[in-house]
Structures are given as C-alpha cells and as structure tokens.
Design a protein around this motif. Structure first.
Motif, short mmCIF file in Angstrom:
data_model
loop_
_atom_site.label_atom_id
_atom_site.label_comp_id
_atom_site.label_asym_id
_atom_site.label_seq_id
_atom_site.Cartn_x
_atom_site.Cartn_y
_atom_site.Cartn_z
N GLN A 1 0.84 -1.18 0.00
CA GLN A 1 0.00 0.00 0.00
C GLN A 1 0.89 1.25 0.00
OE1 GLN A 1 -3.28 -0.07 -0.19
NE2 GLN A 1 -3.61 -2.22 0.15
N PRO A 2 0.59 2.20 -0.86
CA PRO A 2 1.37 3.43 -0.88
C PRO A 2 1.11 4.27 0.38
CG PRO A 2 -0.39 3.51 -2.52
CD PRO A 2 -0.43 2.16 -1.90
N ASP A 3 2.16 4.95 0.86
CA ASP A 3 2.00 5.85 2.00
C ASP A 3 1.35 7.16 1.53
OD1 ASP A 3 4.01 7.39 0.81
OD2 ASP A 3 5.53 6.80 2.25
N ARG A 4 1.13 8.06 2.47
CA ARG A 4 0.41 9.30 2.15
C ARG A 4 1.11 10.11 1.05
NH1 ARG A 4 -0.85 14.42 6.06
NH2 ARG A 4 -2.40 15.35 4.70
N HIS A 5 2.42 10.22 1.15
CA HIS A 5 3.18 10.97 0.15
C HIS A 5 3.04 10.32 -1.23
CE1 HIS A 5 6.32 13.47 -1.55
NE2 HIS A 5 6.90 12.39 -2.00
N ALA A 6 3.14 9.00 -1.27
CA ALA A 6 3.03 8.29 -2.55
C ALA A 6 1.61 8.40 -3.10
CB ALA A 6 3.40 6.82 -2.36
N ARG A 7 0.60 8.34 -2.22
CA ARG A 7 -0.79 8.50 -2.69
C ARG A 7 -0.99 9.87 -3.31
NH1 ARG A 7 -1.73 6.16 2.27
NH2 ARG A 7 -2.68 8.06 3.12
N ALA A 8 -0.44 10.92 -2.68
CA ALA A 8 -0.58 12.27 -3.23
C ALA A 8 0.09 12.35 -4.61
CB ALA A 8 0.03 13.29 -2.28
N ALA A 9 1.24 11.71 -4.74
CA ALA A 9 1.95 11.71 -6.03
C ALA A 9 1.16 10.95 -7.10
CB ALA A 9 3.34 11.11 -5.87
N LEU A 29 -6.91 14.55 -0.22
CA LEU A 29 -7.28 13.32 -0.93
C LEU A 29 -6.37 12.17 -0.50
CD1 LEU A 29 -8.00 14.59 -4.54
CD2 LEU A 29 -9.65 13.72 -2.88
N ALA A 30 -5.08 12.46 -0.39
CA ALA A 30 -4.13 11.43 0.03
C ALA A 30 -4.46 10.93 1.43
CB ALA A 30 -2.71 11.97 -0.03
N GLU A 31 -4.86 11.83 2.30
CA GLU A 31 -5.21 11.44 3.67
C GLU A 31 -6.45 10.55 3.70
OE1 GLU A 31 -4.90 11.08 7.69
OE2 GLU A 31 -3.47 12.12 6.41
N MET A 32 -7.47 10.92 2.95
CA MET A 32 -8.73 10.16 3.00
C MET A 32 -8.67 8.84 2.24
SD MET A 32 -11.41 12.18 0.54
CE MET A 32 -12.23 11.09 -0.60
N THR A 33 -7.65 8.64 1.44
CA THR A 33 -7.57 7.42 0.63
C THR A 33 -6.63 6.38 1.23
OG1 THR A 33 -5.92 8.49 -0.77
CG2 THR A 33 -8.21 8.56 -1.53
N ASP A 34 -6.34 6.50 2.51
CA ASP A 34 -5.49 5.50 3.17
C ASP A 34 -6.11 4.12 2.96
OD1 ASP A 34 -3.42 4.47 4.71
OD2 ASP A 34 -4.60 4.64 6.56
N GLY A 35 -5.31 3.17 2.54
CA GLY A 35 -5.80 1.82 2.31
C GLY A 35 -6.06 1.50 0.84
N LEU A 36 -6.05 2.52 -0.02
CA LEU A 36 -6.25 2.27 -1.45
C LEU A 36 -4.90 2.01 -2.11
CD1 LEU A 36 -8.88 4.95 -2.57
CD2 LEU A 36 -9.27 2.66 -1.67
N ASN A 37 -4.89 1.11 -3.08
CA ASN A 37 -3.66 0.85 -3.82
C ASN A 37 -3.61 1.76 -5.05
OD1 ASN A 37 -5.14 -0.37 -5.96
ND2 ASN A 37 -5.10 -2.34 -4.92
N ALA A 42 -6.07 5.36 -9.18
CA ALA A 42 -6.30 5.71 -10.59
C ALA A 42 -7.80 5.66 -10.90
CB ALA A 42 -5.54 4.77 -11.50
N ALA A 43 -8.48 4.64 -10.39
CA ALA A 43 -9.93 4.52 -10.60
C ALA A 43 -10.67 5.68 -9.95
CB ALA A 43 -10.43 3.19 -10.05
N LEU A 44 -10.22 6.10 -8.78
CA LEU A 44 -10.81 7.24 -8.08
C LEU A 44 -10.74 8.49 -8.94
CD1 LEU A 44 -11.78 8.59 -5.30
CD2 LEU A 44 -9.37 9.14 -5.05
N CYS A 45 -9.58 8.77 -9.49
CA CYS A 45 -9.39 9.96 -10.32
C CYS A 45 -10.23 9.88 -11.59
CB CYS A 45 -7.92 10.13 -10.66
SG CYS A 45 -6.89 10.44 -9.20
N GLN A 46 -10.26 8.72 -12.21
CA GLN A 46 -11.05 8.54 -13.43
C GLN A 46 -12.54 8.71 -13.15
OE1 GLN A 46 -9.80 8.21 -16.44
NE2 GLN A 46 -11.75 8.01 -17.45
N GLN A 47 -13.00 8.13 -12.05
CA GLN A 47 -14.42 8.24 -11.69
C GLN A 47 -14.80 9.69 -11.38
OE1 GLN A 47 -16.75 5.93 -11.87
NE2 GLN A 47 -18.38 7.11 -10.95
N ALA A 48 -13.94 10.39 -10.65
CA ALA A 48 -14.23 11.80 -10.34
C ALA A 48 -14.31 12.63 -11.62
CB ALA A 48 -13.15 12.36 -9.41
N LYS A 49 -13.40 12.36 -12.54
CA LYS A 49 -13.42 13.09 -13.82
C LYS A 49 -14.70 12.77 -14.60
CE LYS A 49 -10.60 13.79 -17.97
NZ LYS A 49 -9.33 13.45 -18.62
#
Length: 93
Positions: A1-9, A29-37, A42-49
């Motif tokens: 699982q990516p850490d917060r910094h990696a999730r933000a990136a 967004l990085a904080e609230m997505t803890d636990g996502l791979n 990527a799916a989150l960003c695509q769905q939001a768009k």
C-alpha cells in the motif's frame, strides 16, 4: 500500500490533465484514501473526472463539448464508489 506521500503523487499524476477546482487539495485526498492501492487511486481519479464531465454535460444540454471542472464533491462521490467496489471484491474472495 502506498503511503500518504506516494498516494498524493499518484493522485497528482492521474489528475494532471484534469481541471481541478480550488476546493480540491491533493494532500486531503491522500489522507482520506489511506488503504487504497495505486490502481484504486487511478480509478478514483477517473471516476471523479467522469462525474464532473457528466454533471457538465447535463447542465449544458445540446452542446457537443461542455467544459468541466473536477470538484471535491466529485472526488467524495468517486471515493464512495471505489470503496463499494473494494468491499464487493473483498466479499467475493
């Protein structure tokens, strides 16, 4: 699982071509997505768009192209959809 910094990136990379509203903060967004791979992020960003595009098209009927902006509300709705998919996948294992 990516850490917060990696999730933000990861989120930043997947949103670099999307117009983000000023209410979108990658750190939040990085904080609230803890636990996502990475794939789920990527799916989150695509769905939001897609939600932003859908809202824009629905608000401007008859136009071939409607400019859109991805807001924090789009990310919140997308996050719920990704979480539902995550839970469904986990229950099928």
């Amino acid at each position: 699982q990516p850490d917060r910094h990696a999730r933000a990136a990861i989120i930043g990379v997947h949103c670099q071509d999307s117009p983000l509203d000023t209410d979108v903060a990658l750190d939040e967004l990085a904080e609230m997505t803890d636990g996502l791979n990475g794939a789920e992020l990527a799916a989150l960003c695509q769905q939001a768009k897609m939600l932003a595009i859908q809202a824009s098209v629905e608000s401007q009927p008859g136009r071939d192209f409607a400019p859109f902006t991805v807001t924090a509300a789009h990310f919140a709705a997308a996050f719920q959809a990704v979480r539902r998919a995550q839970k469904l996948y986990a229950s099928e294992r």
